[in-house]
Design a protein around this motif. Structure first.
Motif, PDB file in Angstrom:
ATOM      1  N   PRO A 150       6.367  13.105  37.724  1.00  9.41           N
ATOM      2  CA  PRO A 150       5.804  11.775  37.949  1.00  9.41           C
ATOM      3  C   PRO A 150       6.626  10.627  37.379  1.00  9.41           C
ATOM      4  N   GLN A 151       7.596  10.938  36.524  1.00 10.95           N
ATOM      5  CA  GLN A 151       8.393   9.899  35.896  1.00 10.95           C
ATOM      6  C   GLN A 151       9.855  10.019  36.304  1.00 10.95           C
ATOM      7  N   VAL A 152      10.524   8.896  36.365  1.00 12.45           N
ATOM      8  CA  VAL A 152      11.928   8.879  36.765  1.00 12.45           C
ATOM      9  C   VAL A 152      12.769   9.741  35.835  1.00 12.45           C
ATOM     10  N   ARG A 153      12.495   9.690  34.531  1.00 13.05           N
ATOM     11  CA  ARG A 153      13.325  10.449  33.587  1.00 13.05           C
ATOM     12  C   ARG A 153      13.125  11.952  33.735  1.00 13.05           C
ATOM     13  N   VAL A 154      11.949  12.382  34.218  1.00 17.50           N
ATOM     14  CA  VAL A 154      11.752  13.809  34.491  1.00 17.50           C
ATOM     15  C   VAL A 154      12.665  14.239  35.636  1.00 17.50           C
ATOM     16  N   ALA A 155      12.733  13.419  36.669  1.00 11.02           N
ATOM     17  CA  ALA A 155      13.601  13.731  37.803  1.00 11.02           C
ATOM     18  C   ALA A 155      15.068  13.784  37.378  1.00 11.02           C
ATOM     19  N   ARG A 156      15.471  12.860  36.520  1.00 14.04           N
ATOM     20  CA  ARG A 156      16.866  12.863  36.051  1.00 14.04           C
ATOM     21  C   ARG A 156      17.179  14.146  35.285  1.00 14.04           C
ATOM     22  N   ALA A 157      16.234  14.572  34.444  1.00 16.55           N
ATOM     23  CA  ALA A 157      16.439  15.805  33.679  1.00 16.55           C
ATOM     24  C   ALA A 157      16.511  17.014  34.603  1.00 16.55           C
ATOM     25  N   LEU A 158      15.682  17.045  35.631  1.00 23.02           N
ATOM     26  CA  LEU A 158      15.720  18.156  36.584  1.00 23.02           C
ATOM     27  C   LEU A 158      17.060  18.194  37.317  1.00 23.02           C
ATOM     28  N   ALA A 159      17.561  17.018  37.666  1.00 17.16           N
ATOM     29  CA  ALA A 159      18.855  16.966  38.350  1.00 17.16           C
ATOM     30  C   ALA A 159      19.963  17.512  37.458  1.00 17.16           C
ATOM     31  N   GLU A 160      19.849  17.258  36.150  1.00 18.41           N
ATOM     32  CA  GLU A 160      20.871  17.729  35.214  1.00 18.41           C
ATOM     33  C   GLU A 160      20.708  19.215  34.889  1.00 18.41           C
ATOM     34  N   ALA A 161      19.525  19.772  35.152  1.00 16.99           N
ATOM     35  CA  ALA A 161      19.282  21.182  34.829  1.00 16.99           C
ATOM     36  C   ALA A 161      20.029  22.119  35.762  1.00 16.99           C
ATOM     37  N   HIS A 162      20.357  21.655  36.983  1.00 17.23           N
ATOM     38  CA  HIS A 162      21.113  22.452  37.951  1.00 17.23           C
ATOM     39  C   HIS A 162      20.478  23.834  38.147  1.00 17.23           C
ATOM     40  N   LEU A 163      19.220  23.844  38.544  1.00 17.43           N
ATOM     41  CA  LEU A 163      18.508  25.105  38.777  1.00 17.43           C
ATOM     42  C   LEU A 163      19.188  25.918  39.869  1.00 17.43           C
ATOM     43  N   ASP A 164      19.426  27.169  39.578  1.00 20.45           N
ATOM     44  CA  ASP A 164      20.048  28.062  40.560  1.00 20.45           C
ATOM     45  C   ASP A 164      18.955  28.796  41.335  1.00 20.45           C
ATOM     46  N   THR A 165      18.031  28.019  41.889  1.00 20.03           N
ATOM     47  CA  THR A 165      16.916  28.592  42.638  1.00 20.03           C
ATOM     48  C   THR A 165      16.352  27.509  43.530  1.00 20.03           C
ATOM     49  N   PRO A 166      15.724  27.877  44.653  1.00 25.10           N
ATOM     50  CA  PRO A 166      15.119  26.847  45.510  1.00 25.10           C
ATOM     51  C   PRO A 166      14.145  25.975  44.732  1.00 25.10           C
ATOM     52  N   LEU A 167      14.161  24.670  45.011  1.00 26.58           N
ATOM     53  CA  LEU A 167      13.372  23.712  44.246  1.00 26.58           C
ATOM     54  C   LEU A 167      12.729  22.696  45.183  1.00 26.58           C
ATOM     55  N   VAL A 168      11.478  22.345  44.877  1.00 30.62           N
ATOM     56  CA  VAL A 168      10.777  21.247  45.540  1.00 30.62           C
ATOM     57  C   VAL A 168      10.222  20.350  44.441  1.00 30.62           C
ATOM     58  N   VAL A 169      10.391  19.047  44.586  1.00 31.39           N
ATOM     59  CA  VAL A 169       9.892  18.115  43.567  1.00 31.39           C
ATOM     60  C   VAL A 169       8.827  17.217  44.170  1.00 31.39           C
ATOM     61  N   MET A 170       7.982  16.683  43.305  1.00 30.77           N
ATOM     62  CA  MET A 170       6.967  15.726  43.718  1.00 30.77           C
ATOM     63  C   MET A 170       7.259  14.370  43.094  1.00 30.77           C
ATOM     64  N   ASP A 171       7.111  13.342  43.895  1.00 33.06           N
ATOM     65  CA  ASP A 171       7.125  11.930  43.481  1.00 33.06           C
ATOM     66  C   ASP A 171       8.501  11.315  43.283  1.00 33.06           C
ATOM     67  N   ASN A 172       9.504  12.085  42.859  1.00 32.81           N
ATOM     68  CA  ASN A 172      10.808  11.485  42.571  1.00 32.81           C
ATOM     69  C   ASN A 172      11.933  12.264  43.238  1.00 32.81           C
ATOM     70  N   GLU A 173      12.817  11.551  43.891  1.00 32.97           N
ATOM     71  CA  GLU A 173      13.975  12.177  44.514  1.00 32.97           C
ATOM     72  C   GLU A 173      15.030  12.502  43.459  1.00 32.97           C
ATOM     73  N   LEU A 174      15.735  13.619  43.661  1.00 37.57           N
ATOM     74  CA  LEU A 174      16.810  13.983  42.753  1.00 37.57           C
ATOM     75  C   LEU A 174      18.155  13.448  43.217  1.00 37.57           C
ATOM     76  N   GLY A 175      18.222  13.000  44.460  1.00 39.42           N
ATOM     77  CA  GLY A 175      19.465  12.431  44.964  1.00 39.42           C
ATOM     78  C   GLY A 175      20.447  13.439  45.498  1.00 39.42           C
ATOM     79  N   ASP A 176      20.034  14.707  45.602  1.00 41.65           N
ATOM     80  CA  ASP A 176      20.946  15.732  46.092  1.00 41.65           C
ATOM     81  C   ASP A 176      20.394  16.470  47.313  1.00 41.65           C
ATOM     82  N   GLY A 177      19.422  15.881  47.976  1.00 42.98           N
ATOM     83  CA  GLY A 177      18.834  16.506  49.150  1.00 42.98           C
ATOM     84  C   GLY A 177      17.705  17.469  48.858  1.00 42.98           C
ATOM     85  N   THR A 178      17.336  17.634  47.590  1.00 40.23           N
ATOM     86  CA  THR A 178      16.209  18.499  47.244  1.00 40.23           C
ATOM     87  C   THR A 178      14.934  17.951  47.895  1.00 40.23           C
ATOM     88  N   PRO A 179      14.151  18.797  48.573  1.00 39.42           N
ATOM     89  CA  PRO A 179      12.933  18.298  49.228  1.00 39.42           C
ATOM     90  C   PRO A 179      11.975  17.647  48.239  1.00 39.42           C
TER      91      PRO A 179
END
Length: 362
Positions: A150-179
């Motif tokens: 729900p927060q922009v900083r959560v999305a930024r942290a997720l983008a930096e985590a580089h999960l090696d698994t399929p990912l879907v996010v709610m509310d904030n775009e990661l900027g890398d095409g993640t749904p």
């Protein structure tokens, strides 16, 4: 046969000690991973004959299996097929109605699809906490992850985590095409504001959610844009924290201003506090002040008066997110829609009406 230590660390005694370490219980994939010095995911890839494993690593894993007498269990065989049938969910502020309802919907839909869900509820949204949660789910072998961000900083942290698994996010775009799946906060705030303006109120005051929360920011931006488009006066919004207490405290400030005739509140809990503050100040709702909330929590229809609000279908959000994630797991190379916006509805009840006419009529 028991070997002596004289056989040396690399000889049969070493293998014998390994067997004794796991005596009394059937060796599992974690045991193989530890003995081979690799991750459990690497063991899974070896079982699945995945090409992206170096030959020496593959042989080390197989040697560990032979040493331990490891035989893949049914769950290990599911890993060997590339699936653990387990999904991960990272949520923040999970006690609030929206995230809690979304998580319930995800769990229900996952069970129907034959998956278990491992959930991590975060109390803080700092980068290290988010990254640790993502790493834990990855280590557990989650087939995919849904992140309620729900927060922009959560999305930024997720983008930096580089999960090696399929990912879907709610509310904030990661900027890398993640749904991303989100409710239509812009349209919701516009409907709330236009509803009050259409009743004849000269302007609409706003009690916003906390700054940095994407849904709160979008609602505030849309409220402002709607007033500006209508040529109505825009007052500085008050900033709450989603709680009824903050709605009450800020509502008392609004109640003291006789020019306030319409209030759009960014969630129903804060709206409840506003209703109490207006009541205590002798301002009648809706005769003196009209109030619109947001979310349509189950209790909203039982407020006094019943609350006009924007209905958000959190069950739909959770179900859609899970469906998108499963599609990504089944067809990782097939591009999907990067953005899914779930519509919202205006639910008109008894907390809104036209402004009371004042002055002498001649």
């Amino acid at each position: 046969m028991t070997r002596s230590a004289a056989d040396g660390p690399a000889g049969p005694a070493s293998r014998g000690r390994s067997r004794r370490n796991f005596a009394g219980s059937r060796p599992v994939m974690d045991d193989v991973a530890k003995l081979a010095g690799v991750s459990k995911q690497t063991v899974s890839r070896v079982l699945n004959d995945h090409p992206a494993v170096r030959a020496e690593t593959r042989e080390a894993v197989r040697a560990a299996m032979r040493t331990l007498g490891y035989r893949p269990s049914s769950s290990a065989r599911s890993l060997a097929s590339g699936r653990t049938r387990m999904l991960g969910v990272i949520s923040f502020d999970a006690a609030r109605y929206g995230p809690a309802s979304t998580l319930t919907a995800i769990n229900t839909a996952a069970q129907e699809a034959g998956y278990l869900v491992s959930s991590i509820a975060l109390d803080t949204a700092d980068r290290d906490t988010v990254v640790r949660a993502a790493d834990r789910l990855s280590a557990e072998g989650a087939d995919g992850v849904i992140a309620i961000a729900p927060q922009v900083r959560v999305a930024r942290a997720l983008a930096e985590a580089h999960l090696d698994t399929p990912l879907v996010v709610m509310d904030n775009e990661l900027g890398d095409g993640t749904p991303m799946v989100t409710s239509d906060a812009t349209t919701g705030a516009r409907k709330a504001t236009r509803h009050l303006l259409s009743l004849g109120h000269p302007t609409v005051h706003h009690l916003a959610g906390p700054t940095g929360w994407t849904s709160a920011d979008r609602r505030a931006e849309s409220w402002r844009a709607t007033l500006e488009a209508a040529g109505a006066e825009v007052h500085t919004p008050l900033i709450g924290d989603w709680s009824a207490d903050s709605g009450y405290d800020l509502g008392r400030e609004l109640a003291m201003d006789p020019s306030v005739t319409a209030i759009f509140v960014s969630n129903d809990q804060m709206a409840l506090g506003v209703l109490r503050a207006l009541y205590e100040a002798g301002r009648r709702v809706p005769e003196d002040v009209s109030v619109v909330g947001y979310d349509d929590i189950p209790e909203a229809a039982h407020f006094l008066p019943p609350l006009t609000t924007i209905r958000t279908d959190f069950t739909d959000i959770g179900t859609i997110s899970l469906r998108i994630l499963l599609n990504r797991i089944d067809s990782p190379s097939t591009p999907g829609s990067p953005l899914t916006v779930v519509p919202v509805d205006l639910c008109v009840r008894h907390s809104t009406t036209g402004p009371r006419r004042t002055g002498r009529q001649g």
